[in-house]
Write an enzyme that holds these catalytic residues in place. Structure first.
Site, mmCIF file in Angstrom:
data_model
loop_
_atom_site.group_PDB
_atom_site.id
_atom_site.type_symbol
_atom_site.label_atom_id
_atom_site.label_comp_id
_atom_site.label_asym_id
_atom_site.label_seq_id
_atom_site.Cartn_x
_atom_site.Cartn_y
_atom_site.Cartn_z
ATOM 1 N N GLY A 191 0.743 -1.298 0.112
ATOM 2 C CA GLY A 191 -0.171 0.012 0.227
ATOM 3 C C GLY A 191 0.848 1.222 -0.146
ATOM 4 N N ILE A 215 2.868 2.890 2.196
ATOM 5 C CA ILE A 215 4.057 2.582 2.977
ATOM 6 C C ILE A 215 4.894 1.624 2.079
ATOM 7 C CG2 ILE A 215 5.422 2.333 4.769
ATOM 8 C CD1 ILE A 215 2.860 3.277 6.551
ATOM 9 N N ARG A 217 -4.050 -9.115 -0.276
ATOM 10 C CA ARG A 217 -5.254 -9.880 -0.599
ATOM 11 C C ARG A 217 -6.076 -9.301 -1.796
ATOM 12 N NH1 ARG A 217 -9.248 -8.511 4.160
ATOM 13 N NH2 ARG A 217 -8.026 -6.722 3.404
ATOM 14 N N THR A 218 -5.717 -8.049 -2.250
ATOM 15 C CA THR A 218 -6.289 -7.684 -3.563
ATOM 16 C C THR A 218 -4.996 -6.856 -4.367
ATOM 17 O OG1 THR A 218 -6.949 -5.584 -2.566
ATOM 18 C CG2 THR A 218 -8.671 -7.241 -3.050
ATOM 19 N N THR A 273 7.686 -3.167 10.169
ATOM 20 C CA THR A 273 7.546 -1.746 10.775
ATOM 21 C C THR A 273 6.096 -1.426 10.991
ATOM 22 O OG1 THR A 273 7.603 -1.041 8.521
ATOM 23 C CG2 THR A 273 9.699 -0.587 9.646
ATOM 24 N N ARG A 316 3.033 -3.550 12.593
ATOM 25 C CA ARG A 316 2.413 -3.821 14.030
ATOM 26 C C ARG A 316 3.239 -4.834 14.875
ATOM 27 N NH1 ARG A 316 1.084 0.843 14.042
ATOM 28 N NH2 ARG A 316 -0.922 1.847 14.642
ATOM 29 N N GLU A 364 4.554 -3.598 23.632
ATOM 30 C CA GLU A 364 5.498 -2.469 23.613
ATOM 31 C C GLU A 364 5.031 -1.842 24.850
ATOM 32 O OE1 GLU A 364 4.596 -0.261 20.082
ATOM 33 O OE2 GLU A 364 5.391 -1.771 18.798
ATOM 34 N N HIS A 398 9.260 1.565 18.220
ATOM 35 C CA HIS A 398 7.977 2.040 17.392
ATOM 36 C C HIS A 398 8.304 3.606 16.979
ATOM 37 C CE1 HIS A 398 3.650 1.411 16.637
ATOM 38 N NE2 HIS A 398 4.015 2.284 15.793
ATOM 39 N N GLY A 406 8.830 4.699 13.851
ATOM 40 C CA GLY A 406 8.512 4.998 12.373
ATOM 41 C C GLY A 406 7.866 6.228 11.648
#
Ligand code: GLV
Length: 328
Positions: free
Chosen positions: A158, A160, A181-182, A239, A241, A270, A289, A291
């Site tokens: 997507g 990122i 998935r798509t 990066t 979850r 975390e 975390h 990012g």
């Protein structure tokens, strides 16, 4: 209409967005402590507010929503919103705003950086200096590997994921394969990327970088079975979850040398405990975390989060909304 609605602001967010709220006729309540509120503290305060500006460390679950069904809007300062029970918010008619794309560049930089850091053992080598173990130049010790031409596998191509792939192609001419998935035809064209099944992604990636959302389907999808299928020379990067990989299985796979290394900006839980075995592995680099942690990204996130609230009260629209069906 904006008419002294009370907004509960759960952390210290950048001034860029907070100033936009201050310019309107809102009543702002700030949580001043340097830690997130406990669920009890959050519920107690949210009860007499009309909206919430919150983030990934605030637990907006069914229990919270049952006690605060009166909220007009929840505005999340993050692109991920797995801390929020979206179906329950939707059932209660509460729109949930979020901040997509504000941190795509910053997060892709962290993924790209972790890839190089793991391949060249940055964090381990840094520790040798701190521990007084620099010693003499050693032609055969602690060698990493070169990234040129290695295959990049993206799980979740997507916003990122595309930026990570662009960096890897430009810097190292890496062929890109991905699993979604798509399919993403625009990205396939732009990056010459090839869609592959999840198993092929595991088998063929030299670098496997995770950029999907945490959902019931992706929770622990990188588990013992997945790591067994990966190349012993592969580096796993997450990066997105922490719970997308199963941490004990990752530790086991690294110990058994089923994969070569890992770069993580997210962990489960975390914060990570300071004696976590991953922190002392030579081919593993972990960040806390961070990012979206650039001034630019955090400013943009705060502006989007503020605009979601302001627009909602002015026009009834939420520019970046997770559950648009609530406003339909
Ligand atoms: C950060 O993790 C975000 O979801 O924005």
């Amino acid at each position: 209409m904006i008419d002294n609605q009370k907004i509960l602001i759960t952390r210290k967010y950048p001034a860029a967005g907070i100033n936009l709220l201050r310019q309107e006729r809102f009543c702002l309540t700030f949580w001043e402590k340097d830690r997130p509120m406990t669920p009890e503290e959050l519920t107690a305060r949210a009860k007499d507010h009309q909206s919430l500006l919150c983030t990934l460390t605030d637990r907006i679950d069914k229990r919270f929503l049952d006690q605060c069904p009166h909220l007009d809007i929840i505005s999340q300062f993050a692109v991920g919103y797995d801390n929020i029970d979206i179906p329950e918010a939707t059932r209660k008619g509460i729109p949930v705003g979020y901040t997509p794309d504000a941190m795509s560049e910053a997060t892709a930089d962290i993924a790209f950086g972790l890839m190089i850091a793991a391949a060249r053992k940055f964090f381990f080598l840094h520790k040798t200096i701190i521990n007084g173990q620099w010693g003499y130049f050693n032609p055969t010790a602690h060698l990493g590997f070169e990234l040129k031409g290695k295959t990049l596998g993206i799980f979740g191509l997507g916003r990122i994921g595309v930026k990570m792939a662009q960096r890897c192609k430009a810097a190292y001419d890496m062929p890109v394969i991905y699993h979604n998935r798509t399919r993403n035809p625009a990205a396939e064209k732009q990056l010459n990327a090839t869609w592959v099944s999840f198993d092929r992604l595991l088998e063929q990636s030299d670098i496997l970088s995770v950029h999907c959302a945490l959902t019931p389907e992706t929770r622990h999808i990188f588990n013992a079975r997945a790591f067994e299928k990966m190349k012993p020379s592969a580096v796993f990067i997450n990066t997105a979850r922490g719970p997308i990989h199963k941490e004990p299985d990752l530790i086991d796979a690294l110990n058994k040398k089923q994969i070569w290394g890992a770069g993580l900006d997210v962990t489960d839980p975390e914060p990570m405990a300071k004696d976590n075995p991953l922190l002392s592995m030579e081919n593993v680099c972990v960040l806390p975390h961070a990012g979206s942690g650039t001034m630019e990204a955090r400013d943009r996130m705060s502006v989007l989060a503020a605009e979601n609230i302001i627009e909602f009260y002015k026009t009834g629209r939420v520019p970046h909304i997770v559950n648009p069906e609530v406003l339909a």
